[in-house]
Each structure stands twice: as structure tokens, then as C-alpha cells.
Design a protein around this motif. Structure first.
Motif, mmCIF file in Angstrom:
data_model
loop_
_atom_site.group_PDB
_atom_site.id
_atom_site.type_symbol
_atom_site.label_atom_id
_atom_site.label_comp_id
_atom_site.label_asym_id
_atom_site.label_seq_id
_atom_site.Cartn_x
_atom_site.Cartn_y
_atom_site.Cartn_z
ATOM 1 N N HIS A 197 7.914 62.884 14.846
ATOM 2 C CA HIS A 197 8.052 61.667 14.049
ATOM 3 C C HIS A 197 9.178 60.822 14.618
ATOM 4 C CE1 HIS A 197 11.066 64.367 12.314
ATOM 5 N NE2 HIS A 197 11.613 63.357 11.666
ATOM 6 N N HIS B 286 12.678 59.883 14.509
ATOM 7 C CA HIS B 286 13.804 60.618 13.940
ATOM 8 C C HIS B 286 14.887 59.696 13.367
ATOM 9 C CE1 HIS B 286 12.554 64.615 15.255
ATOM 10 N NE2 HIS B 286 12.073 64.013 16.328
ATOM 11 N N ALA B 287 15.595 60.230 12.356
ATOM 12 C CA ALA B 287 16.671 59.472 11.720
ATOM 13 C C ALA B 287 18.026 60.154 11.886
ATOM 14 C CB ALA B 287 16.374 59.311 10.226
ATOM 15 N N HIS C 33 7.641 63.040 4.896
ATOM 16 C CA HIS C 33 9.017 62.843 5.371
ATOM 17 C C HIS C 33 9.119 61.445 5.988
ATOM 18 C CE1 HIS C 33 12.858 63.404 7.259
ATOM 19 N NE2 HIS C 33 12.342 63.306 8.464
ATOM 20 N N ASP D 295 10.197 67.656 10.711
ATOM 21 C CA ASP D 295 10.968 67.680 9.461
ATOM 22 C C ASP D 295 10.054 67.712 8.239
ATOM 23 O OD1 ASP D 295 13.166 67.575 11.034
ATOM 24 O OD2 ASP D 295 13.677 65.494 10.581
ATOM 25 N N HIS E 298 14.731 70.969 12.694
ATOM 26 C CA HIS E 298 16.170 70.981 12.423
ATOM 27 C C HIS E 298 16.563 72.251 11.705
ATOM 28 C CE1 HIS E 298 15.978 66.363 12.374
ATOM 29 N NE2 HIS E 298 16.715 66.695 13.392
ATOM 30 N N CYS F 184 17.900 66.072 7.017
ATOM 31 C CA CYS F 184 16.498 65.684 6.806
ATOM 32 C C CYS F 184 15.788 66.620 5.841
ATOM 33 C CB CYS F 184 15.761 65.634 8.143
ATOM 34 S SG CYS F 184 15.868 63.992 8.912
HETATM 35 FE FE LIG Z 1 13.562 63.526 10.357
#
Ligand SMILES: [Fe+2]
Length: 367
Positions: A169, A171-172, A225, A243, A289, A364
Motif C-alpha cells: 500500500h 505507506h504513511a 487500512h 498493514d 510492521h 499503523c
Molecule cells: Fe501503513
């Protein structure tokens, strides 16, 4: 030598060389993140005041070097000096915990047969988990979070050429290195289908198969997510969940969303999780993660679906309760996440210090 760099300490720990890591930060900072196996003395203020007796009472093994650690590598230098004055072999970790953010180690996921090997590449200083999947002479990388050279070196050790690079995805929590890795390796860059990123990629859709001559990944779109979040299933047995699902938790649905959007995403996540729960219960889940520093133990962070169902009670709640519970348990947003998301959407790594932007633990997951 008064200082030691991250790569040297990381290698010592990975090789199991005897070393004592002495963390001198305030307790609150240590609680956030630490180096696995390190010992702690809350000596920060006394070191700043150059109190010569501050470490006198600390019992340190004499048969191994000491590495002192603080946030940025300055106070730990004072600690190393004090220890050296006592005749102790001590050095200070250059750049401190900020630099340690890029430290990593590897664990191989045990698999029946020897055709396919899966390495979990763990950014121990930050909690990002990425994967190098290799067979014969080809490899794929999922969720690259470290310098591309790390993956290129590992792949060449095994005689693999990286031919596919994927993210689960946008990512943040960390800056994705996938675009850069694809460029460096000449690999195809594959991302879940979405309109978020502004650079070229090959879109992955639900049910697609990503394959090399020896590896096959099936894509399962699992929105929640983030709306594009996608899991990848290797040989009907290993599930790379990003995540969406963790050994002890599930992905948060609220980043870059208002409350109404977050509820809609929580509801989508409910359906996505049930799609995953329909897989065989011995499917091994490998997430994107972890919220703890990753030990240098060579043991992959993973759990079977059956174990996760047991550990994460909320998964089996009815949908409305699931959404309510999730909304009540949202952790604080990761620092700088908006800027990280923007950079990941642009496919850029900042010129300046990446570790400053990525500071802080991964957030996350909801456990
Ligand atoms: Fe994430």
C-alpha cells in the motif's frame, strides 16, 4: 577509537559478537524505542552536567567492548569518555538512535522444500518489515524500507536478480524505497491499483498473479487500512499482509481520513479481514510492521492465521461492534505522516535527513 558507526554495531550484533550496549537516555525516550539487548542507565542530566561519578556504580562486563547510545550521539560521547578514563574499552554510537533508525537484520522464514527462500528484512531501529523472496536466479521484494543497496547486496549473496518490486500500500510510517529499488535493479515496479501516486507503475488488481519463472504471488485486494491495501499470497501458504493484519493486531483505518471516512474504511477492513480468515488456518502471516525493536535473533516475526484469531479477539466481533471498537482504540497518528504520504505519492526521497522525517515508532496497527 571514540565512535562506532551504525553499520559496524549492526554487524556485530548480527554476528553475535560480544558487546554491551549502554543506553544513557532519559527513561521516557528509552520507552519509545531501544536497541535489543541494551542496558539502560538514566544518566542523561548527570552526563550533561559532566558529573564524573555518574557511571561509577554501573556494573559492566569487562570482557567486551561497551557502546554508549543516546538520541543523537553527543551525550553518549561524554559517557564513552568517562568510561575510557576508567580504562574501559568504550565507544559512542555515531548519530545515536536517530542514525540507528536505519539499522536492520535478517531472518529467514523456514519453508518446506528448498525451491523458494523468503527473507524477512527487518528495520530493527524502526520496526518496518520487508521481504526478499527468491528462487533459482530471480527475486521479488515486498515493501522495501531500506536503502536499495541492502536488497541488492542480499540478492547477490543468494545469486538472485531482483525482477519485481512491490508495495502492499502507500505507506504513511516510512518512506518507501520501492521506486528507487526498481530503478536501481531494473525490476518492474508493481503497486496496488490506485490514483494516488504520480509516477509510472504497473497496477495490481484483486486476483492478479505476479509471477517470475519460479515464484507466484496471488494478489488479494484488502481495503481498510488504506483503500488500495493489497495482500500477497505465496504458494497458497505465506501471506504478506502489509498493514492489514499483524500477528497481534489489525491496521488502523483513520490516517488521512475524517471520522466518517475512517468508519467506512473500518467497515471495509472488516470485510477484508474476513476474506483473509477464509484462507487455511495454518497460513503464515508476514506483516509490514512491528511495534517493538526487532531482536538480532534470526527468528521471523510471523504468526499463523489461527493464532491471530485467538490473539486478536476483535476480529471475530460482529461488524458494527468491530467498527466501534476500532474507532475507540485509535492510537496517536505517526509524526510527520502527511509529509511521508505526500513523498510516497510523489515517489521521492527527501534530499535532507530521511531519519528525521521518519522519526518515531510505527503506528499503523491497533492491538
Ligand atoms: Fe501503513
Amino acid at each position: 577509537m571514540m565512535t562506532i558507526d551504525v553499520e559496524t554495531l549492526r554487524t556485530w550484533l548480527e554476528e553475535g559478537r560480544p558487546v554491551t550496549v549502554l543506553d544513557v537516555r532519559p527513561a521516557a525516550e528509552r520507552e519509545e524505542w531501544a536497541i535489543p539487548g541494551s542496558i539502560h542507565v538514566d544518566a542523561y542530566d548527570a552526563l550533561q552536567a559532566r558529573d564524573p561519578g555518574v557511571l561509577a556504580h554501573v556494573a559492566l562486563p569487562e570482557d567486551r567492548p561497551i557502546v554508549t547510545v543516546c538520541a543523537a550521539g553527543r551525550t553518549s560521547l561524554i559517557a564513552a569518555e568517562l568510561l575510557q578514563a576508567r580504562g574501559i574499552r568504550a565507544s559512542s554510537l555515531e548519530g545515536g538512535m536517530k542514525a540507528w533508525s536505519l539499522a536492520w537484520n535478517v531472518a529467514e522464514v523456514p519453508l518446506a522444500g528448498d525451491a523458494v527462500r523468503v527473507l524477512q528484512v527487518r528495520r530493527t531501529g524502526k520496526g518496518c518489515l520487508s521481504y526478499l523472496l527468491g528462487a533459482k536466479d530471480e527475486a521479488m521484494v515486498i515493501d522495501a524500507s531500506l536503502d536499495p543497496q541492502v536488497y541488492l547486496d542480499l540478492a547477490s549473496q543468494y545469486g538472485w536478480q531482483i525482477s519485481r518490486v512491490l508495495d502492499t500500500h502507500i505507506h504513511a510510517d516510512h518512506l518507501s524505497r520501492s521506486r528507487q529499488l526498481a530503478e536501481r535493479s531494473g525490476a518492474l515496479l508493481l503497486l496496488p491499483d490506485q490514483q494516488r501516486v504520480s509516477f509510472p507503475f504497473t497496477a495490481i488488481r484483486d486476483g492478479d498473479t505476479i509471477e517470475t519463472s519460479t515464484l507466484q504471488l496471488a494478489a488479494l485486494h484488502t481495503p481498510g487500512h488504506t483503500m488500495e491495501s493489497t495482500c500477497y499470497l505465496l504458494n497458497n501458504h505465506l501471506l504478506f499482509t502489509g498493514d492489514t493484519l499483524f500477528p497481534t493486531g489489525i491496521g488502523r483505518p483513520d490516517l488521512e481520513a475524517d471520522e466518517q471516512q475512517a468508519r467506512a474504511r473500518a467497515s471495509a477492513l472488516y470485510h477484508s479481514l474476513h476474506k483473509l480468515l477464509a484462507l487455511p488456518s495454518d497460513t503464515l502471516v508476514l506483516a509490514g510492521h512491528t511495534s517493538e525493536p526487532v531482536p538480532f535473533d534470526g527468528i521471523p516475526i510471523a504468526a499463523r492465521l489461527a493464532e491471530i484469531i485467538e490473539a486478536v479477539g476483535i476480529i471475530q466481533a460482529p461488524r458494527d461492534l468491530f467498527v466501534e471498537q476500532l474507532m475507540m482504540r485509535l492510537p496517536p497518528a505517526p509524526p510527520n505522516y502527511r509529509r511521508i504520504v505526500t513523498l510516497n505519492e510523489m515517489g521521492l526521497l527527501p534530499e535532507s535527513d530521511m531519519t528525521a522525517l521518519e522519526a518515531g515508532a510505527n503506528r499503523c496497527a491497533i492491538s
